[in-house]
Motif scaffolding. Structure first.
Motif, PDB file in Angstrom:
ATOM      1  N   TYR A 488      57.279  35.701  48.644  1.00 60.36           N
ATOM      2  CA  TYR A 488      56.327  34.530  48.225  1.00 60.36           C
ATOM      3  C   TYR A 488      56.067  33.782  49.509  1.00 60.36           C
ATOM      4  CZ  TYR A 488      60.224  31.194  47.449  1.00 60.36           C
ATOM      5  OH  TYR A 488      61.162  30.298  47.487  1.00 60.36           O
ATOM      6  N   GLU A 489      57.089  33.606  50.381  1.00 59.24           N
ATOM      7  CA  GLU A 489      57.032  32.489  51.479  1.00 59.24           C
ATOM      8  C   GLU A 489      56.166  33.349  52.536  1.00 59.24           C
ATOM      9  OE1 GLU A 489      60.635  31.294  53.172  1.00 59.24           O
ATOM     10  OE2 GLU A 489      61.285  30.063  51.593  1.00 59.24           O
ATOM     11  N   ARG A 490      56.166  34.497  52.657  1.00 60.60           N
ATOM     12  CA  ARG A 490      55.191  35.432  53.401  1.00 60.60           C
ATOM     13  C   ARG A 490      53.698  35.282  52.808  1.00 60.60           C
ATOM     14  NH1 ARG A 490      58.033  39.328  54.362  1.00 60.60           N
ATOM     15  NH2 ARG A 490      58.740  38.741  56.495  1.00 60.60           N
ATOM     16  N   ARG A 491      53.593  35.430  51.650  1.00 60.06           N
ATOM     17  CA  ARG A 491      52.102  35.036  51.256  1.00 60.06           C
ATOM     18  C   ARG A 491      51.773  33.556  51.433  1.00 60.06           C
ATOM     19  NH1 ARG A 491      54.359  38.794  47.598  1.00 60.06           N
ATOM     20  NH2 ARG A 491      55.564  37.159  46.351  1.00 60.06           N
ATOM     21  N   ASN A 492      52.587  32.826  51.211  1.00 59.42           N
ATOM     22  CA  ASN A 492      52.085  31.317  51.858  1.00 59.42           C
ATOM     23  C   ASN A 492      51.822  31.428  52.879  1.00 59.42           C
ATOM     24  OD1 ASN A 492      53.024  30.819  49.040  1.00 59.42           O
ATOM     25  ND2 ASN A 492      54.863  29.490  49.753  1.00 59.42           N
ATOM     26  N   GLN A 493      52.485  31.880  54.054  1.00 56.75           N
ATOM     27  CA  GLN A 493      51.999  31.923  55.507  1.00 56.75           C
ATOM     28  C   GLN A 493      50.834  32.635  55.505  1.00 56.75           C
ATOM     29  OE1 GLN A 493      55.226  32.752  58.502  1.00 56.75           O
ATOM     30  NE2 GLN A 493      53.931  34.495  58.772  1.00 56.75           N
ATOM     31  N   ASP A 494      50.494  33.728  55.012  1.00 53.83           N
ATOM     32  CA  ASP A 494      49.350  34.425  54.939  1.00 53.83           C
ATOM     33  C   ASP A 494      48.024  33.471  54.727  1.00 53.83           C
ATOM     34  OD1 ASP A 494      50.692  36.601  55.953  1.00 53.83           O
ATOM     35  OD2 ASP A 494      50.224  37.932  53.838  1.00 53.83           O
ATOM     36  N   TYR A 495      48.232  32.782  53.649  1.00 52.92           N
ATOM     37  CA  TYR A 495      47.232  31.888  53.061  1.00 52.92           C
ATOM     38  C   TYR A 495      46.871  30.868  54.196  1.00 52.92           C
ATOM     39  CZ  TYR A 495      45.218  27.848  50.827  1.00 52.92           C
ATOM     40  OH  TYR A 495      44.581  26.759  50.647  1.00 52.92           O
ATOM     41  N   ARG A 496      47.971  30.196  54.768  1.00 53.73           N
ATOM     42  CA  ARG A 496      47.984  29.113  55.674  1.00 53.73           C
ATOM     43  C   ARG A 496      47.317  29.830  57.054  1.00 53.73           C
ATOM     44  NH1 ARG A 496      52.925  27.355  53.506  1.00 53.73           N
ATOM     45  NH2 ARG A 496      54.065  28.488  54.807  1.00 53.73           N
ATOM     46  N   ASP A 497      47.654  30.973  57.496  1.00 57.61           N
ATOM     47  CA  ASP A 497      46.884  31.709  58.647  1.00 57.61           C
ATOM     48  C   ASP A 497      45.478  31.834  58.386  1.00 57.61           C
ATOM     49  OD1 ASP A 497      49.134  31.701  60.080  1.00 57.61           O
ATOM     50  OD2 ASP A 497      49.516  33.839  59.809  1.00 57.61           O
ATOM     51  N   ILE A 498      45.043  32.446  57.254  1.00 55.07           N
ATOM     52  CA  ILE A 498      43.551  32.485  56.935  1.00 55.07           C
ATOM     53  C   ILE A 498      43.024  31.120  57.096  1.00 55.07           C
ATOM     54  CG2 ILE A 498      41.970  33.133  55.337  1.00 55.07           C
ATOM     55  CD1 ILE A 498      44.364  35.129  54.253  1.00 55.07           C
ATOM     56  N   CYS A 499      43.429  30.242  56.300  1.00 58.89           N
ATOM     57  CA  CYS A 499      42.789  29.124  56.395  1.00 58.89           C
ATOM     58  C   CYS A 499      42.779  28.333  57.766  1.00 58.89           C
ATOM     59  CB  CYS A 499      43.622  27.822  55.609  1.00 58.89           C
ATOM     60  SG  CYS A 499      43.528  28.093  53.804  1.00 58.89           S
ATOM     61  N   SER A 500      43.739  28.573  58.722  1.00 58.80           N
ATOM     62  CA  SER A 500      43.639  27.990  60.077  1.00 58.80           C
ATOM     63  C   SER A 500      42.899  28.675  60.853  1.00 58.80           C
ATOM     64  CB  SER A 500      45.093  27.859  60.741  1.00 58.80           C
ATOM     65  OG  SER A 500      45.856  28.886  60.801  1.00 58.80           O
ATOM     66  N   ARG A 501      42.884  30.157  60.793  1.00 55.26           N
ATOM     67  CA  ARG A 501      42.177  30.947  61.896  1.00 55.26           C
ATOM     68  C   ARG A 501      40.862  31.341  61.461  1.00 55.26           C
ATOM     69  NH1 ARG A 501      46.323  35.698  62.018  1.00 55.26           N
ATOM     70  NH2 ARG A 501      44.688  36.739  63.199  1.00 55.26           N
ATOM     71  N   MET A 502      40.269  31.130  60.310  1.00 53.25           N
ATOM     72  CA  MET A 502      39.068  31.815  59.727  1.00 53.25           C
ATOM     73  C   MET A 502      38.059  30.512  60.295  1.00 53.25           C
ATOM     74  SD  MET A 502      37.407  34.195  58.094  1.00 53.25           S
ATOM     75  CE  MET A 502      38.548  34.889  56.655  1.00 53.25           C
ATOM     76  N   GLN A 503      37.022  30.793  61.125  1.00 52.95           N
ATOM     77  CA  GLN A 503      36.600  29.707  61.753  1.00 52.95           C
ATOM     78  C   GLN A 503      35.103  30.531  61.971  1.00 52.95           C
ATOM     79  OE1 GLN A 503      38.095  28.134  65.471  1.00 52.95           O
ATOM     80  NE2 GLN A 503      39.413  26.890  64.201  1.00 52.95           N
ATOM     81  N   PHE A 504      33.984  29.915  61.393  1.00 51.42           N
ATOM     82  CA  PHE A 504      32.582  30.228  61.516  1.00 51.42           C
ATOM     83  C   PHE A 504      31.714  29.638  62.658  1.00 51.42           C
ATOM     84  CE2 PHE A 504      34.141  30.551  57.159  1.00 51.42           C
ATOM     85  CZ  PHE A 504      33.928  31.987  56.926  1.00 51.42           C
TER      86      PHE A 504
END
Length: 993
Positions: A488-504
């Motif tokens: 679950y910690e890796r899932r949390n990290q995936d979520y944070r990565d998507i939020c920080s790196r997804m840029q339009f």
């Protein structure tokens, strides 16, 4: 990938493929894939001639053997390539580009994918067109006689006029030839631009990224972005107001094309043909028509009787934004409630993990279960394709299969148009809207973020589409997060990565990219993979059987993590009243009976964030049995801000009048909360941030960090200011974050002392003065970013050595290092490499998915510190974290394991094991030792493949691009080179060392 490599292999000396693009040749009702290559031939007098080479090809054109020359079209003086507007097709922002190729003897229509690559292709064709200058000699094209094309289709009665479709007409100015774009002068405040989805724009020239906007959004000859209503009258008013405010206004002109009215009926008076196949209920009277349709027709069209698709996109130039434009838009955003009202739109949001399966059943029980037709469809898939080819080369036929299945199953009571789709390996997101809403969709962008190993692989991660509906910004995210109950910690990290790196990206270059959270409405769907914890399989199944969902939900990892505010802060999820959607035996409603016997879990979820959102339903769909997951859907009523035209006009006029009063105001000035910044003990790949605030005075101002004289960037490569430019209204402020991050590109110079943590930033105000900010600090040297030979001569941990010693060893050449007679006895391989490999050899040879699953970010910091301090006894980390650290170590080497000088020789010898071994023998001794050591370790892993599920192809793909790197440094391997690099490494994994 760059498929021009495959075309180049079919050409002869003197011919060069400038650029290639994948397209679809439209022949009546059929669609045939073609590879288009612009080929240049240089004549003896240095003149040039060009031709378009059209190829049939296999699913992925990697080499010349994969393509077959079908036709050659010389770029003669009668050549013309123009974007067209096929009759009856609805214009949607961000869809594919339809182009028509005309010569005196030929007429072809192609559909090209939207995006910057297509834009570049069209630009290159435009440059290559000879034009109509009478002084220019007529091209002779004698060099084309050496090529032989494939025989034309015997069934085609007019092979030179495949597209004489009377329903296709030109809606754009030509790229080549004698037609010219029409231009309309600017209009007054009272003029209203004709409205409708067919009112389209001409190609406006070069752009950094393509933007697809309605003609109503044109401003100063280019697209305008920002929170602004989509209506001709409003933009005319804004243009007129801005015209009067602009200094030295000059002449404004708007490029326009003819109106293409939306026609919901076909020439025969009926709607589009019903889909072929028997998966969904259909009317018998349409069966004969369906039998006559080509199967390939499904690839680009949404084939429902009630679906209209758009296949048009427009490539526009990015305009320059003036200060007054920005001021007007900022005030409009602030006063939005004065001229808008809320109108509800119905959204269908669905997610389905299809487990690599092809569609086997009708999707209407999932997509069309409600009585009322949704206004918007957001449909996401995960695990679209589980094959290795999809994983490593991002190519899959499943994309078209599922797109077709969705398009056939949309609600029968409405007409829909595809707005956009995006895919990352097996994660795909589709966006459709009702036909009548298409004119109010704008600013469509799609992005992807891979969170797999090293943050690259797309087996896990997210895709997103953002758009503007009327005056409301919406972002839809589809994600597939890390698997397994304990992760679950890796899932949390995936979520944070998507939020920080997804840029339009935004069209206005003064504005920073949009992140997910910078939207009015966020819809997040996907296989989030959060499981049920603290309960055994039997207890979970018993609670499900009793329908005690709330008792079970108390043990749901996603609920627990959201409550702890570690993820999805501010998001809402509806009450779960359905049984877990994972894991079932495929083709049934039975729980998993495999050896692993996975516990049931609510892996597939839908959450939302924003105002004026009402969830009407949240459910799973047990009727679908294709996968080991069940699809989930949620229906929302979302309040969207719609513009009142008259109130908008009044608001705009008030803003213009207030700005007129400020015209002669004082020079802009600001105050900074801090001007000196110190970053202490900076470490490799450990982000440090410092922040300060810019407070504005009484005059609107635009700020930007500018380059210092003779420098290419406003700051050094390891530093970033966010935002680096922006706009401030009077008495407002903005917080600036300075981010310092050392990676493989900057570590070596910092280790060697050629660079230091010192810089000066210049903050410039438009029409105002400059402010200077001082940045200082110290960097702690690391084995990451150090050369192999340097580390071999470091018998002590790098942090225990004097900085002068680290600098001298880092600057030492490979040749000097190889002459051991002049230096003390070095180690055969770097001790840091041995530490990581030894750890993996002792703990991870049977670890499933090794080198394919990412590690945990905090653990990398721990591993790096252990290596740099030599405290190997304290190294305790997840096997995946150590494996990823090993890959990052190899990636950070300034000279790869196989030296740059041997790169081309290795590619040439791939497939010849004896010759390949000879190349390895020629490497500097330290590099040769490391290569042999790594190959021996990987061979040990392969001996345990029954448990770790590794094979030679997976390891060759992962390590091929790390051990063999292009000498161009910043240039990635193209697909052909990547294949050869993998083949080179593959030999050593299978053969004796």
């Amino acid at each position: 990938m760059d498929q021009s490599v495959a075309i180049q292999e079919t050409l002869v000396e003197g011919e060069y493929c400038v650029i290639a693009v994948q397209g679809v040749l439209c022949k009546g009702d059929s669609r045939q894939s073609r590879l288009l290559g612009l080929v240049r031939y240089r004549l003896e007098n240095d003149a040039q001639e060009h031709a378009l080479f059209l190829y049939t090809h296999r699913r992925m054109a990697i080499t010349g053997d994969d393509v077959s020359l079908d036709q050659i079209v010389p770029l003669s003086k009668d050549f013309m390539l123009e974007e067209v507007s096929p009759d009856g097709e609805l214009y949607i922002l961000g869809s594919d580009v339809t182009v028509q190729l005309n010569t005196a003897e030929l007429k072809l229509v192609f559909q090209l994918p939207f995006g910057s690559h297509t834009r570049t292709f069209l630009q290159e064709v435009a440059r290559a067109c000879p034009g109509f200058d009478p002084e220019t000699r007529d091209p002779e094209f004698e060099w084309l006689s050496r090529h032989t094309c494939a025989e034309p289709d015997a069934e085609s009665p007019k092979p030179r006029e495949w597209n004489s479709d009377p329903g296709t007409r030109s809606g754009f100015a030509p790229i080549g030839g004698s037609r010219h774009q029409s231009r309309n002068a600017r209009r007054g405040l009272e003029d209203v631009l004709p409205r409708g989805p067919g009112y389209i724009l001409l190609w406006g020239g070069a752009a950094e990224e393509p933007e697809f906007l309605l003609a109503e959004e044109m401003h100063e000859g280019g697209p305008v972005r920002g929170r602004r209503p989509l209506a001709g009258r409003r933009d005319e008013a804004l243009e007129e107001a801005d015209w009067e405010m602009s200094a030295g206004g000059g002449s404004r002109e708007r490029d326009c094309a003819g109106v293409s009215n939306v026609d919901s009926s076909r020439p025969n008076g009926r709607g589009p043909d019903q889909p072929s196949g028997a998966r969904c209920p259909e009317k018998p009277e349409n069966s004969l028509t369906r039998q006559n349709k080509s199967k390939s027709d499904m690839s680009e069209k949404v084939r429902s009787a009630t679906v209209t698709v758009s296949d048009k996109a427009h490539i526009l130039s990015v305009q320059k934004f003036g200060l007054r434009d920005t001021i007007v838009r900022s005030h409009l955003v602030q006063k939005e409630e004065n001229y808008t009202y809320i109108q509800n739109f119905r959204f269908f949001v669905g997610t389905y993990n299809v487990n690599g399966q092809s569609p086997k059943e009708c999707l209407r029980p999932w997509l069309s279960h409600s009585a009322l037709a949704p206004d918007v469809y957001c449909v996401g898939f995960q695990e679209l394709d589980l094959s290795k080819e999809a994983f490593f080369f991002h190519d899959t036929p499943k994309e078209e299969e599922w797109f077709k299945a969705v398009s056939e199953s949309l609600h029968p009571d409405a007409k829909y148009a595809k707005v956009k789709f995006v895919r990352l390996v097996g994660i795909m997101l589709l966006l459709y809207v009702k036909q009548e809403h298409a004119a109010y969709i704008s600013e469509v962008e799609a992005e992807t973020v891979g969170t797999g190993i090293m943050g690259r692989m797309g087996n896990k991660g997210g895709v997103a589409i953002r758009f503007q509906l009327h005056n409301t910004s919406i972002c839809v995210v589809n994600s597939h997060l890390a698997a397994h109950t304990e992760e679950y910690e890796r899932r949390n990290q995936d979520y944070r990565d998507i939020c920080s790196r997804m840029q339009f990206p935004q069209v206005d270059p003064s504005q920073p990219p949009l992140t997910i959270n910078k939207h009015d409405v966020i819809l997040w769907l996907g296989d989030l993979n959060y499981r049920i914890e603290e309960l055994d399989v039997g207890k979970v199944k018993k609670l499900v059987e009793e329908k005690a969902f709330q008792t079970l939900y108390a043990h749901d990892q996603l609920k627990i993590q959201v409550a702890a505010r570690t993820i999805f802060d501010g998001f809402t999820e509806g009450e779960i009243t359905f049984q877990p959607t994972y894991k079932y035996d495929t083709g049934s409603d039975d729980w998993d009976t495999s050896e692993k016997c996975r516990a049931p879990a609510w892996c597939d979820r839908i959450l939302w964030k924003g105002k004026n959102i009402t969830q009407l339903s949240y459910q799973s769909h047990m009727a679908l049995k294709t996968s080991d997951h069940k699809p989930v859907s949620s229906v929302f009523d979302i309040g969207v801000r719609v513009v009142n035209e008259e109130l908008y006009r009044k608001t705009l006029e008030e803003i213009v009048r207030s700005l007129d009063k400020m015209e002669n105001a004082n020079i802009p000035s600001v105050t900074l909360s801090k001007r000196e910044f110190c970053f202490e003990n900076v470490k490799y790949m450990q982000l440090q941030t410092e922040s300060f605030t810019i407070h504005n005075s009484q005059v609107p101002c635009q700020f930007e960090f500018i380059n210092k004289p003779d420098e290419e960037s406003y700051c050094k490569q390891w530093l970033t200011a966010r935002p680096s430019k922006g706009f401030l209204l009077p008495d407002s402020h903005v917080e600036i974050e300075l981010e310092l991050f050392v990676n493989k590109s900057t570590a070596t110079k910092l280790n060697s002392g050629k660079d230091t943590i010192e810089d000066i930033l210049v903050l410039h105000l438009e029409r105002g003065k400059d402010y200077f900010l001082s940045v200082s600090g110290n960097y702690l040297p690391s084995c990451f970013g150090s050369p192999i030979h340097t580390l071999c001569y470091m018998r002590e941990p790098i942090l225990d050595l004097p900085l002068k010693t680290v600098s001298d060893l880092t600057l030492m050449s490979v040749q000097t290092a190889d002459d051991r007679s002049q230096l003390e006895n070095p180690m055969e391989i770097p001790k840091e490499l041995w530490m990581m490999v030894d750890y993996l050899y002792r703990n991870a040879v049977q670890q499933e998915d090794l080198f394919q699953q990412p590690g945990l970010r905090p653990e990398f910091d721990h591993i790096r510190d252990c290596l740099d301090t030599g405290m190997i006894d304290q190294l305790c980390a997840n096997n995946h974290s150590v494996a990823e650290a090993l890959l990052l170590f190899l990636e950070s080497l300034p000279e790869p394991v196989i030296c740059y000088s041997a790169y081309h020789s290795c590619l040439e010898c791939s497939g010849n094991y004896a010759a390949s071994k000879q190349i390895i023998l020629t490497l500097p001794s330290f590099h040769k030792n490391v290569f042999n050591y790594l190959m021996a370790f990987l061979q040990e892993l392969l001996k345990n493949s029954a448990n770790n599920h590794l094979d030679e192809n997976i390891l060759a793909s992962i390590f091929g691009s790390l051990l063999l790197r292009n000498p161009a440094r910043h240039q990635k391997l193209d697909m052909a080179e990547k294949k050869k690099a993998q083949e080179f490494i593959h030999q050593f994994l299978c053969g004796p060392l």
